[in-house]
Design an enzyme around this catalytic site. Sequence first.
Site, PDB file in Angstrom:
ATOM      1  N   SER A 157      32.495  75.522  33.194  1.00 56.32           N
ATOM      2  CA  SER A 157      32.988  76.003  31.930  1.00 56.32           C
ATOM      3  C   SER A 157      32.776  77.232  31.394  1.00 56.32           C
ATOM      4  CB  SER A 157      31.902  74.544  31.022  1.00 56.32           C
ATOM      5  OG  SER A 157      32.617  74.703  29.708  1.00 56.32           O
ATOM      6  N   ASP A 252      39.647  65.648  29.063  1.00 57.67           N
ATOM      7  CA  ASP A 252      39.411  67.527  29.361  1.00 57.67           C
ATOM      8  C   ASP A 252      39.854  67.810  28.368  1.00 57.67           C
ATOM      9  OD1 ASP A 252      37.421  69.742  29.417  1.00 57.67           O
ATOM     10  OD2 ASP A 252      37.808  70.149  31.454  1.00 57.67           O
ATOM     11  N   HIS A 282      34.571  65.974  30.600  1.00 58.98           N
ATOM     12  CA  HIS A 282      34.612  67.543  31.371  1.00 58.98           C
ATOM     13  C   HIS A 282      32.647  68.026  30.536  1.00 58.98           C
ATOM     14  CE1 HIS A 282      34.349  72.169  30.217  1.00 58.98           C
ATOM     15  NE2 HIS A 282      32.880  72.371  29.604  1.00 58.98           N
TER      16      HIS A 282
END
Length: 317
Positions: A157, A252, A282
């Site tokens: 991320s 996501d 995610h």
Amino acid sequence: MTLDPDALRALEIGRAAGGEPFENGSVAAARATYNASFPTLQGEHEPVAATERQQIDGPNGPVTIRIHRGVGAPRTGARAVLYLHGGGWVIGNLASHDEICRWLANLGNAVVVCPDYRLAPEYKFPAGLEDCAATLRFMAAGELGIDPTRIAVAGDSAGGNLAAVLALLARDRLAPPLAAQILIYPNTDARQTADSYRRFGEGFGLTAATMAWFRDHYVRTPDDIADWRVSPLLASSLAGAPSAFVVIAGHDILADEGTAYAERLRADGVPLALRHWPGQIHGFVSMGRHILAARQTVSEAAAWLRLQTPEPITQAD
């Protein structure tokens, strides 16, 4: 595409826990909520050969790092991974992604170093990135018995964002060289205009509103959004970057920009392994307690890393 049953269960657990979205409260409240929730999602914190904490010097002051020496990692000449945790540049810490670091250390026979890099909004871009670069310089100096030619950077991320940027800085000789990069559902475009923000903007964990809140805390001014060190997808070229292993979660908001970054890597001649998990959400790699694909993803990344950073050939006496 349909959600993986494990991912659906993880989402249901999150909904049952309740709580306000991060953007509806303070940064302190967001961190407290996150710190209370991540232990219920993480996978097993398996034993490693050794763990230690150190403080190193950085341009903004001391940086605390955690070092895991994996089972099978040699005391000298080891492959190594600089792991940069996710959390939108605002939340996350040395504990929040510790199971991933331990898995990667053992499965990769590696030394894994995770810095407690400075977070926004107290420390905006580029402070956290500078802490990560300082950690790479420390690793390359050889104090940990690391082979400086076999260091990889990895992150998920926002940590994947920092990893991608650091790989480009290393290419440009603005940081020590890197042998490989592992990008797990990376944030690569802070403009946040990709269609996956529409398709998965609500109901799949990380929301479009929360991602905007993270970004706005990270950047100093809106002008930073177009800086490739914030949005590496906007770099003029990715050619010459280290080989990449890119993980995409199908459900996501970051799916499209992660895929676009992988496609640009390939188009610019960077050796690429792209792993797409169509039914995942995610953050799934940090949800090993509930999602079996979490450890499988790290296992695949570690196997790829071993191929990219093979053990040196020694001559028989």
